[in-house]
Scaffold this active site. Sequence first.
Site, short mmCIF file in Angstrom:
data_model
loop_
_atom_site.label_atom_id
_atom_site.label_comp_id
_atom_site.label_asym_id
_atom_site.label_seq_id
_atom_site.Cartn_x
_atom_site.Cartn_y
_atom_site.Cartn_z
N HIS A 86 0.83 -1.21 0.00
CA HIS A 86 0.00 0.00 0.00
C HIS A 86 0.86 1.26 0.00
CE1 HIS A 86 0.27 0.81 4.47
NE2 HIS A 86 0.43 -0.48 4.54
N ASP A 88 -0.67 4.24 0.68
CA ASP A 88 -1.27 5.22 1.59
C ASP A 88 -0.59 5.13 2.95
OD1 ASP A 88 -2.55 2.67 2.07
OD2 ASP A 88 -4.10 3.69 3.23
N ASP A 119 6.07 1.71 6.62
CA ASP A 119 4.67 1.28 6.44
C ASP A 119 3.98 2.17 5.44
OD1 ASP A 119 2.19 0.11 6.80
OD2 ASP A 119 1.83 0.96 8.78
N GLU A 153 -5.26 0.83 2.48
CA GLU A 153 -4.99 -0.20 3.49
C GLU A 153 -5.22 0.35 4.89
OE1 GLU A 153 -3.17 -2.88 6.32
OE2 GLU A 153 -2.65 -0.78 6.04
N GLU A 154 -4.81 1.58 5.11
CA GLU A 154 -4.89 2.15 6.46
C GLU A 154 -6.32 2.54 6.84
OE1 GLU A 154 -2.55 1.63 8.30
OE2 GLU A 154 -0.59 2.02 7.40
N ASP A 180 5.06 -5.98 4.47
CA ASP A 180 4.30 -4.97 5.22
C ASP A 180 4.29 -5.35 6.70
OD1 ASP A 180 2.81 -2.66 5.61
OD2 ASP A 180 0.90 -3.60 5.13
N HIS A 427 2.77 4.31 12.54
CA HIS A 427 1.58 5.02 13.02
C HIS A 427 1.91 6.04 14.11
CE1 HIS A 427 -1.36 1.59 11.64
NE2 HIS A 427 -0.34 1.74 10.82
#
Length: 475
Positions: A86, A88, A119, A153-154, A180, A427
């Site tokens: 991903h 995003d 990520d 994805e997020e 990932d 994150h």
Amino acid sequence: MATLNEYLAQNRDRHLDELKQLLAIPSVSTDPARAADVARAADWVRDRLEAAGCTHVEVERTDGHPIVYGEWLGAPGRPTILVYGHYDVQPVDPVAEWHTPPFEPTVRDGRVYARGASDDKGQVLIHVLGLEAHLRANGSCPVNVKFVIEGEEEVGSSHLEPFLRANKQRLACDAVVVSDTAMFAKGVPSICYGLRGLAYLEILVRGTDRDLHSGTYGGAVVNPINALVEMLAKVKDARGRVKIPGFYDAVRRPTVTERRAFQALPHSDRRFQKSIAAPELAGEAGYTTLERVWVRPTFDVNGIWGGFSGEGAKTVIPARAGAKVSMRLVPDQSPREIARKATAYFKSIAPKSVAVEVRNLHGGEAWIAPTDHPAMQAAGRAVRRAFGRKPVFVREGGSIPIIATFDEMLRVPCVLMGIGLNDDNLHAPNEKLDLDQYWGGIRAASYLMEELGNGEAAPATGRTSPRGRSARRRA
Ligand code: BES
Ligand code: MN
Ligand code: MN
């Protein structure tokens, strides 16, 4: 012509430069104000796939963010891999805690700092660069490669599943390859064979129709915050077990062999505790830290609100309170079943004096796969060559819900070859990717193509061992 390794060594600066270009695009998928940036990241990935030598590339528009598809199918008769990732990223708040701006990628101490570094932008690029290295150094790649790089994805991948189902024929492959996740530790390469699932709920508690003076009314009505925290306090018992009826019904227990394998991993609770500055480790009684994180389900409050939390003091009985809660799930728990059971439990323990509403926000299935599959073993050899040490097979506590869909829909092995590290600050502020991991990751991605392309690793026919639910159950 340079050998593959020489080519990779000669192109390091460019590979870093390109990662920084992608990291500079603020593709925060949850933020509507960033939609144009998300689209720009998709276009960047498309252009990069084309430059790498993919012969067909497209950006598939959806009702959400675009999906980038690319393919190089120049090795007829050879196996085909499908690389998923991903582009995003998560939001950057609290932005004040970043040492350098999140979208101004900065190299410090051999690491590149930026939102999405680990990520998942860096881990997507290793596969694109791995294919490109084969095509430039050897004129060809030992396997056919398809890419599906999504932008949601997020935020739950809601438009990816319909895309996968609508393009099932085109996506046919012998293995799905994903980077990932994290390596077990720096210097300890790993292949991941299990992920946890997720059920995410929101609980809303309403009391009176307005906020009340806590002197005039306090003592005579129920305070929704009190009611909410009393409910939340009833979710786990003193031994850390979740009390929602039926919560553990479908939980698959780890085998003795698997528990022993966890024991043999180079893990230290003391180091683990120190790495996150935790005053104490805590969890379900009777399980080790790795078991608590990998094979046991959890319940956590992710956020809670209500009343007054500004400067100073305000005497108030609020009208409302709420909480976001999530449960990490393990095979064979069903996210929908668990959400249903949790909702029923909260309704059953809600005091009559408040109105309680429970909303199911999203969920995803856990995943587990047999480690003896030839494709898994090929990935083991690839990371061993790239990182110079024998790999370990691990599970992880995080979730990538679409993996279970790939498994169920394509019926091929999913190979999770993560090259991030657990301290990458995913994150969180100051996300980073170690450059040694990036260089090793590019090598590993290109070696994986060799390992899968040469010999029996994954015959073009796929199906080398029984798969699907029954096979996974034996894992
Ligand atoms: N790459 C992570 C998943 C992950 C992180 C797996 C660490 C293993 C170790 C992914 O981008 C992610 O953040 N997933 C979310 C789930 C999603 C439904 C929002 C997660 O795990 O919270
Ligand atoms: Mn990710
Ligand atoms: Mn993530």
